[in-house]
Write an enzyme that holds these catalytic residues in place. Structure first.
Site, short mmCIF file in Angstrom:
data_model
loop_
_atom_site.label_atom_id
_atom_site.label_comp_id
_atom_site.label_asym_id
_atom_site.label_seq_id
_atom_site.Cartn_x
_atom_site.Cartn_y
_atom_site.Cartn_z
N ASN A 84 44.27 5.66 5.13
CA ASN A 84 43.71 7.01 5.20
C ASN A 84 43.01 7.15 6.55
O ASN A 84 41.93 6.60 6.74
CB ASN A 84 42.72 7.20 4.03
CG ASN A 84 41.95 8.50 4.16
OD1 ASN A 84 42.33 9.40 4.91
ND2 ASN A 84 40.86 8.60 3.40
N LYS B 89 41.70 9.68 7.90
CA LYS B 89 40.60 10.66 7.90
C LYS B 89 40.71 11.57 9.13
O LYS B 89 41.80 11.92 9.55
CB LYS B 89 39.25 9.96 7.82
CG LYS B 89 39.18 8.95 6.67
CD LYS B 89 37.80 8.47 6.39
CE LYS B 89 37.84 7.38 5.33
NZ LYS B 89 36.55 7.02 4.84
N HIS C 9 39.44 12.52 -3.01
CA HIS C 9 38.72 11.51 -2.23
C HIS C 9 37.22 11.82 -2.30
O HIS C 9 36.81 12.98 -2.32
CB HIS C 9 39.20 11.53 -0.77
CG HIS C 9 38.66 10.38 0.01
ND1 HIS C 9 37.40 10.38 0.56
CD2 HIS C 9 39.19 9.16 0.32
CE1 HIS C 9 37.18 9.23 1.17
NE2 HIS C 9 38.26 8.47 1.04
N GLU D 39 34.96 11.87 -0.20
CA GLU D 39 34.43 12.76 0.86
C GLU D 39 34.74 14.21 0.52
O GLU D 39 33.96 15.11 0.85
CB GLU D 39 35.01 12.35 2.22
CG GLU D 39 34.34 11.07 2.72
CD GLU D 39 35.22 10.18 3.57
OE1 GLU D 39 36.21 10.67 4.15
OE2 GLU D 39 34.92 8.97 3.65
N GLU E 133 37.67 3.89 -5.94
CA GLU E 133 36.90 3.72 -4.71
C GLU E 133 35.41 3.93 -5.01
O GLU E 133 34.94 5.08 -5.04
CB GLU E 133 37.33 4.76 -3.68
CG GLU E 133 38.79 4.67 -3.30
CD GLU E 133 39.04 5.25 -1.91
OE1 GLU E 133 39.51 4.50 -1.05
OE2 GLU E 133 38.72 6.43 -1.68
N GLY F 175 33.32 2.95 3.74
CA GLY F 175 32.82 3.06 5.11
C GLY F 175 31.47 2.39 5.32
O GLY F 175 30.83 2.60 6.34
N SER G 172 35.95 -0.37 2.05
CA SER G 172 35.75 -1.44 3.04
C SER G 172 36.73 -2.60 2.87
O SER G 172 36.37 -3.77 3.03
CB SER G 172 34.31 -1.93 3.01
OG SER G 172 33.42 -0.89 3.37
#
Ligand code: PEP
Length: 254
Positions: A9, A11, A95, A97, A168, A174, A214
């Site tokens: 991904n 991003k 996701h 985010e 996730e 991240g 991560s």
């Protein structure tokens, strides 16, 4: 037997030229890798060029998000059929985010997943708890709610090969802080049981469950060796060819 699926991904990173440079290296170096499915999710501006460059390779091009409507007055949005037209075969929905910064509720995630499947694409449905939710012992309840919303109205038995769940944990995305293989496996096994109860054990066995948060070359093999971890959704480490290739190779069945 489930073929592991490793997706990068990207991003909000990489120009068209940078995207093509990375994907050309992946195409050249992953051509001979067997036993693992691979995908990349570029920004929308690069997606068509990337899909074109990947023609003739087994690497899939994925959207990072889509709208649930197909066409119309939705300024700034892109739909699943248009992603298919541009060359995508998978779309990531839900996701963290998107959930955190763009208001994607589980109900919206479900609408998006249905739109993706209706367009003939595969849906990678992301779920995962916040750190405060884990600390409060609510991880499994949060994941259950997100699965219920994200898979609402979907006949998973008919679409098992086109549905991937990405677990996730938000506190691991991240942050450099990875769930231990045992922590991840516990949630993956729970998701598999949820799928068996909601659909059928056969359907649950067929649906792949990726881990994300991560993932890097140093931890990929240990995570993906767990029984219910069928590949990875990789953010930061997918931006460097060598790291992503090492992660893909770690997913090969031994
Ligand atoms: C992600 O964005 O899906 C992700 C897992 O990111 P990272 O690998 O950087 O934690």
């Amino acid at each position: 037997m489930r073929t592991p699926f490793v997706v990068g991904n990207w991003k909000l990173n990489k120009t068209i030229a940078e995207s093509l440079a990375l994907v050309t290296e992946l195409k050249n170096q992953l051509g001979a890798v067997k036993g693992v499915a691979v995908g990349v999710a570029p920004v929308f501006t690069s997606l068509h060029s990337v899909a074109k460059r990947l023609e003739g390779s087994a690497i899939a091009t994925c959207g990072q998000n889509c709208h649930f409507e197909t066409t119309g007055a939705w300024t700034g949005e892109v739909s699943a059929p248009l992603l298919a037209d541009a060359g995508a075969t998978w779309v990531i929905v839900g996701h963290s985010e998107r959930r955190q910064f763009f208001g994607d509720t589980s109900e919206i995630v479900g609408k998006k997943a249905r739109a993706v499947l209706a367009a003939g694409l595969g849906a990678i449905v992301c779920v995962g708890e916040l750190l405060a939710e884990r600390d409060a012992g609510r991880t499994l309840a949060v994941v259950d709610d997100q699965l219920a919303g994200g898979l609402a109205g979907i006949d998973a038995a008919a679409a098992a090969s086109k549905i991937v769940i990405a677990y996730e944990p938000v506190w691991a995305i991240g942050t450099g802080r990875t769930a231990t293989p045992a922590q991840a496996q516990e949630v993956h096994a729970h998701i598999r049981k949820w799928l068996a109860d909601r659909f059928t054990p056969t359907t649950a066995d067929a649906i792949r469950i990726q881990y994300g948060g991560s993932v890097k070359p140093s931890n990929a093999e240990a995570l993906m060796s767990e029984k219910d971890i069928d590949g990875a959704l990789v953010g930061g480490a997918s931006l460097e060819a060598a790291d992503f290739i090492a992660i893909v190779k770690a997913a090969r069945p031994s």
